[in-house]
Write a protein that holds these residues in place. Structure first.
Motif, PDB file in Angstrom:
ATOM      1  N   ARG A 373       0.762  -1.204  -0.079  1.00  0.00           N
ATOM      2  CA  ARG A 373      -0.017  -0.032  -0.160  1.00  0.00           C
ATOM      3  C   ARG A 373       0.884   1.311   0.001  1.00  0.00           C
ATOM      4  O   ARG A 373       1.675   1.470   0.893  1.00  0.00           O
ATOM      5  CB  ARG A 373      -1.106   0.014   1.213  1.00  0.00           C
ATOM      6  CG  ARG A 373      -1.719   1.295   1.086  1.00  0.00           C
ATOM      7  CD  ARG A 373      -2.702   1.528   2.253  1.00  0.00           C
ATOM      8  NE  ARG A 373      -3.385   2.864   2.083  1.00  0.00           N
ATOM      9  CZ  ARG A 373      -4.428   3.213   1.498  1.00  0.00           C
ATOM     10  NH1 ARG A 373      -5.575   2.359   1.035  1.00  0.00           N
ATOM     11  NH2 ARG A 373      -4.768   4.264   1.701  1.00  0.00           N
ATOM     12  N   ALA A 374       0.810   2.044  -1.008  1.00  0.00           N
ATOM     13  CA  ALA A 374       1.561   3.262  -1.067  1.00  0.00           C
ATOM     14  C   ALA A 374       0.918   4.590  -1.054  1.00  0.00           C
ATOM     15  O   ALA A 374      -0.193   4.356  -1.250  1.00  0.00           O
ATOM     16  CB  ALA A 374       2.166   3.071  -2.606  1.00  0.00           C
ATOM     17  N   GLU A 375       1.660   5.502  -0.521  1.00  0.00           N
ATOM     18  CA  GLU A 375       0.654   6.821  -0.111  1.00  0.00           C
ATOM     19  C   GLU A 375       1.637   7.895  -1.032  1.00  0.00           C
ATOM     20  O   GLU A 375       2.764   7.807  -1.585  1.00  0.00           O
ATOM     21  CB  GLU A 375       0.946   7.045   1.392  1.00  0.00           C
ATOM     22  CG  GLU A 375       0.288   5.929   2.166  1.00  0.00           C
ATOM     23  CD  GLU A 375      -1.115   5.931   2.128  1.00  0.00           C
ATOM     24  OE1 GLU A 375      -1.749   6.960   1.500  1.00  0.00           O
ATOM     25  OE2 GLU A 375      -1.669   4.762   2.618  1.00  0.00           O
ATOM     26  N   VAL A 376       0.788   8.961  -0.945  1.00  0.00           N
ATOM     27  CA  VAL A 376       1.450  10.182  -1.449  1.00  0.00           C
ATOM     28  C   VAL A 376       2.876  10.692  -0.889  1.00  0.00           C
ATOM     29  O   VAL A 376       3.019  10.480   0.371  1.00  0.00           O
ATOM     30  CB  VAL A 376       0.430  11.469  -1.474  1.00  0.00           C
ATOM     31  CG1 VAL A 376       1.213  12.975  -1.825  1.00  0.00           C
ATOM     32  CG2 VAL A 376      -0.751  11.242  -2.343  1.00  0.00           C
ATOM     33  N   GLY A 377       3.748  10.772  -1.511  1.00  0.00           N
ATOM     34  CA  GLY A 377       5.175  11.111  -1.166  1.00  0.00           C
ATOM     35  C   GLY A 377       6.153   9.998  -1.255  1.00  0.00           C
ATOM     36  O   GLY A 377       7.298  10.146  -1.288  1.00  0.00           O
ATOM     37  N   ASP A 378       5.534   8.696  -1.364  1.00  0.00           N
ATOM     38  CA  ASP A 378       6.267   7.456  -1.667  1.00  0.00           C
ATOM     39  C   ASP A 378       7.259   7.758  -3.030  1.00  0.00           C
ATOM     40  O   ASP A 378       6.507   8.324  -3.806  1.00  0.00           O
ATOM     41  CB  ASP A 378       5.434   6.213  -1.622  1.00  0.00           C
ATOM     42  CG  ASP A 378       5.060   6.065  -0.312  1.00  0.00           C
ATOM     43  OD1 ASP A 378       5.345   6.747   0.866  1.00  0.00           O
ATOM     44  OD2 ASP A 378       4.201   4.909  -0.108  1.00  0.00           O
ATOM     45  N   LEU A 379       8.152   6.913  -3.203  1.00  0.00           N
ATOM     46  CA  LEU A 379       8.888   6.998  -4.243  1.00  0.00           C
ATOM     47  C   LEU A 379       8.732   5.509  -5.256  1.00  0.00           C
ATOM     48  O   LEU A 379       9.091   4.546  -4.685  1.00  0.00           O
ATOM     49  CB  LEU A 379      10.312   6.887  -3.915  1.00  0.00           C
ATOM     50  CG  LEU A 379      10.949   8.378  -3.262  1.00  0.00           C
ATOM     51  CD1 LEU A 379      12.266   8.233  -2.487  1.00  0.00           C
ATOM     52  CD2 LEU A 379      10.951   9.477  -4.320  1.00  0.00           C
ATOM     53  N   VAL A 380       8.447   5.854  -6.500  1.00  0.00           N
ATOM     54  CA  VAL A 380       8.177   4.677  -7.253  1.00  0.00           C
ATOM     55  C   VAL A 380       9.324   4.760  -8.213  1.00  0.00           C
ATOM     56  O   VAL A 380       9.703   5.681  -8.697  1.00  0.00           O
ATOM     57  CB  VAL A 380       6.556   4.807  -8.068  1.00  0.00           C
ATOM     58  CG1 VAL A 380       6.794   3.895  -9.134  1.00  0.00           C
ATOM     59  CG2 VAL A 380       5.760   4.786  -7.145  1.00  0.00           C
ATOM     60  N   VAL A 381       9.975   3.571  -8.401  1.00  0.00           N
ATOM     61  CA  VAL A 381      11.109   3.409  -9.229  1.00  0.00           C
ATOM     62  C   VAL A 381      10.790   2.478 -10.233  1.00  0.00           C
ATOM     63  O   VAL A 381      10.316   1.271 -10.105  1.00  0.00           O
ATOM     64  CB  VAL A 381      12.273   2.710  -8.330  1.00  0.00           C
ATOM     65  CG1 VAL A 381      13.565   2.495  -9.144  1.00  0.00           C
ATOM     66  CG2 VAL A 381      12.677   4.023  -7.204  1.00  0.00           C
ATOM     67  N   LEU A 382      11.266   2.734 -11.501  1.00  0.00           N
ATOM     68  CA  LEU A 382      11.034   1.944 -12.836  1.00  0.00           C
ATOM     69  C   LEU A 382      12.620   1.474 -13.071  1.00  0.00           C
ATOM     70  O   LEU A 382      13.288   2.244 -13.061  1.00  0.00           O
ATOM     71  CB  LEU A 382      10.558   2.878 -13.756  1.00  0.00           C
ATOM     72  CG  LEU A 382       8.968   3.090 -13.520  1.00  0.00           C
ATOM     73  CD1 LEU A 382       8.655   4.130 -13.144  1.00  0.00           C
ATOM     74  CD2 LEU A 382       8.315   2.692 -15.054  1.00  0.00           C
ATOM     75  N   PHE A 383      12.714   0.246 -13.226  1.00  0.00           N
ATOM     76  CA  PHE A 383      13.784  -0.210 -13.487  1.00  0.00           C
ATOM     77  C   PHE A 383      14.145  -0.497 -14.978  1.00  0.00           C
ATOM     78  O   PHE A 383      13.378  -0.296 -15.862  1.00  0.00           O
ATOM     79  CB  PHE A 383      13.766  -1.872 -12.968  1.00  0.00           C
ATOM     80  CG  PHE A 383      13.886  -1.698 -11.442  1.00  0.00           C
ATOM     81  CD1 PHE A 383      14.971  -1.810 -10.520  1.00  0.00           C
ATOM     82  CD2 PHE A 383      12.501  -1.794 -10.710  1.00  0.00           C
ATOM     83  CE1 PHE A 383      14.930  -1.643  -9.204  1.00  0.00           C
ATOM     84  CE2 PHE A 383      12.612  -1.578  -9.091  1.00  0.00           C
ATOM     85  CZ  PHE A 383      13.841  -1.727  -8.472  1.00  0.00           C
ATOM     86  N   GLN A 384      15.018  -1.166 -15.366  1.00  0.00           N
ATOM     87  CA  GLN A 384      15.576  -1.492 -16.725  1.00  0.00           C
ATOM     88  C   GLN A 384      15.517   0.011 -17.335  1.00  0.00           C
ATOM     89  O   GLN A 384      14.912  -0.119 -18.359  1.00  0.00           O
ATOM     90  CB  GLN A 384      14.770  -2.343 -17.297  1.00  0.00           C
ATOM     91  CG  GLN A 384      14.681  -3.703 -16.659  1.00  0.00           C
ATOM     92  CD  GLN A 384      16.040  -4.413 -16.574  1.00  0.00           C
ATOM     93  OE1 GLN A 384      16.878  -4.076 -16.060  1.00  0.00           O
ATOM     94  NE2 GLN A 384      15.885  -5.738 -17.326  1.00  0.00           N
ATOM     95  N   ALA A 385      15.938   1.250 -16.891  1.00  0.00           N
ATOM     96  CA  ALA A 385      15.845   2.377 -17.410  1.00  0.00           C
ATOM     97  C   ALA A 385      17.366   3.146 -18.078  1.00  0.00           C
ATOM     98  O   ALA A 385      17.227   4.137 -18.148  1.00  0.00           O
ATOM     99  CB  ALA A 385      15.067   3.304 -16.414  1.00  0.00           C
ATOM    100  N   GLY A 386      18.192   2.430 -17.980  1.00  0.00           N
ATOM    101  CA  GLY A 386      19.469   2.817 -18.334  1.00  0.00           C
ATOM    102  C   GLY A 386      19.652   3.076 -19.734  1.00  0.00           C
ATOM    103  O   GLY A 386      20.521   3.667 -20.125  1.00  0.00           O
ATOM    104  N   ALA A 387      18.935   2.417 -20.754  1.00  0.00           N
ATOM    105  CA  ALA A 387      19.174   2.533 -22.072  1.00  0.00           C
ATOM    106  C   ALA A 387      17.757   2.868 -22.663  1.00  0.00           C
ATOM    107  O   ALA A 387      16.800   2.293 -22.359  1.00  0.00           O
ATOM    108  CB  ALA A 387      19.560   1.044 -22.759  1.00  0.00           C
TER     109      ALA A 387
END
Ligand SMILES: *Cc1c(COP(=O)(O)O)cnc(C)c1O
Length: 408
Positions: A373-387
């Motif tokens: 359960r995520a709230e406002v202010g939390d950090l969402v990270v997307l992977f495989q984003a280097g290329a």
């Protein structure tokens, strides 16, 4: 919680994801806010070690700058790879700013302008000729500048690579000179004042099937051996391309690198060394080197429910990371791996949609993903984003500020 293999490189500690040993919330504070891209220096070095250990000794490793042209990344890689492949004048300048010598830079791509060609000739990089017309213009530029251009011939092969996410060879193409036309082209080239170095084939990107890549390398070597007989001078450069893929989706299996290495070793030993003893054999990779080494960090701005569906609205989106939205050449939209960075150890308890902040339903970063359960202010990270992240995204769309990029 089952984690995508891409997340393994970014272990969490004390419940929060780390990049380069720095907790992501602290990194956000250091950067000055979200969204931003973070690339991991040690992971890049590790990636090159992995390639070196699997590929036969003596194979030159070239980094395709367009996958991630951040100057700090290119600088860092210059100490680790043997050369750069560039596709524009600015990429060339980024590469030339590093300690890598110009002879180790190759310039490929259709539609090189006279201005770009003049810069490339003056710099002394290897120009991968994409057409007969381009060859004429390169020669004219060389005469005008009084410099003998260094050239290689990019061949559009008479085969296609099976299983590539993007196809750039076989059939009619804007890339390279059709294999069947190359003998006549080489005859003309022999009459031209250019320094012929060798051949280049790059026929596809994002391939996870080792067998397909091995077959492509086999066929490329056969093609080069056939054409070498017609060349104006011995082949000193043989660029076999790359196309090594990385696993983006749940059922993707990582590429079987040892199989490719063994195949290459056989080709070098049995075909290339005996027949093209002067050839420097090159593999050029973009995505495989940087793709897994980068993350895109966003913050949740809003959490809302609409008719039974939970939406996490983040401050980033497809204007920075188009590929994750499924609009960068994908046929079917599937989710890139993502996580709530500051709830790294928490159980996934709800199914949500993670959307960006753009006014279009296309700005979908995660569809029906299970998350804590995520709230406002939390950090969402997307992977495989280097290329092909920031560099392949429509940053001007909706006029939000450009995101920061850091190498840690
Ligand atoms: C884009 C490109 C590459 C890199 O492709 P990846 O799939 O990212 O490894 C290599 N060579 C050429 C000529 C390219 O245009």
């Amino acid at each position: 919680m089952r984690r995508h293999p891409a997340m393994a490189a970014f272990a969490g500690r004390s419940g929060i994801l780390q990049v380069g040993g720095i907790p992501v919330d602290r990194l956000a504070a250091r950067v000055g806010g979200t969204p931003f891209f973070a690339y991991d220096r040690a992971a890049l070095a590790q990636r090159i070690r992995l390639l070196r250990s699997a590929l036969p000794a003596g194979i030159a490793l070239s980094y395709a700058v367009k996958a991630n042209p951040m100057p700090a990344v290119v600088q860092h890689l210059s100490g680790l790879v043997d050369g750069f492949d560039v596709a524009s004048a600015l990429e060339m300048h980024t590469a030339l700013d590093t300690p890598t010598p110009p002879e180790r830079v190759s310039f490929a791509g259709p539609g090189k302008t006279d201005v770009e060609l003049a810069q490339a000739v003056a710099a002394g990089v290897t120009i991968e000729l994409e057409s007969e017309n381009e060859a004429d213009r390169v020669a004219a530029t060389g005469r005008r500048l009084g410099i003998r251009p260094r050239v290689a011939v990019r061949i559009n092969p008479d085969f296609a690579v099976k299983g590539s996410g993007m196809r750039l060879g076989g059939g009619p193409q804007q890339f390279g000179i059709d294999a069947e036309r190359v003998p006549a082209f080489l005859k003309d080239l022999a009459q031209t004042d250019v320094e012929f170095l060798g051949f280049h084939v790059f026929a596809g990107s994002q391939n996870l099937r080792a067998e397909s890549l091995c077959e492509a390398q086999r066929k490329t070597v056969e093609l080069a051996l056939r054409l070498a007989d017609e060349a104006p001078s011995p082949v000193r450069y043989l660029n076999l391309g790359g196309g090594f893929g990385i696993p983006y989706f749940d059922r993707d299996e990582p590429l079987d690198l040892p199989t490719i290495g063994a195949n290459l070793a056989g080709l070098v030993e049995n075909s290339i060394r005996p027949n093209l003893p002067d050839a420097r054999v090159t593999v050029e990779l973009g995505r495989y080197i940087v793709g897994e080494c980068g993350v895109y960090v966003t913050r949740i701005v809003d959490r809302k429910e609409s008719r039974g569906k939970v939406f996490l609205v983040v401050d980033g989106g497809l204007h920075h990371q188009l590929a994750a939205s499924g609009n960068f050449g994908q046929v079917i939209r599937r989710n890139y791996p993502l996580a709530v960075a500051n709830r790294w150890d928490e159980e996934a308890v709800e199914q949500v949609s993670v959307v960006g902040c753009l006014c279009t339903p296309l700005d979908l970063l995660g569809d029906g993903v299970w998350l804590p359960r995520a709230e406002v202010g939390d950090l969402v990270v997307l992977f495989q984003a280097g290329a092909y992240g920031l560099t392949a995204s429509p940053t001007r769309f909706l006029s939000h500020p450009a995101p920061a990029e850091v190498l840690v």
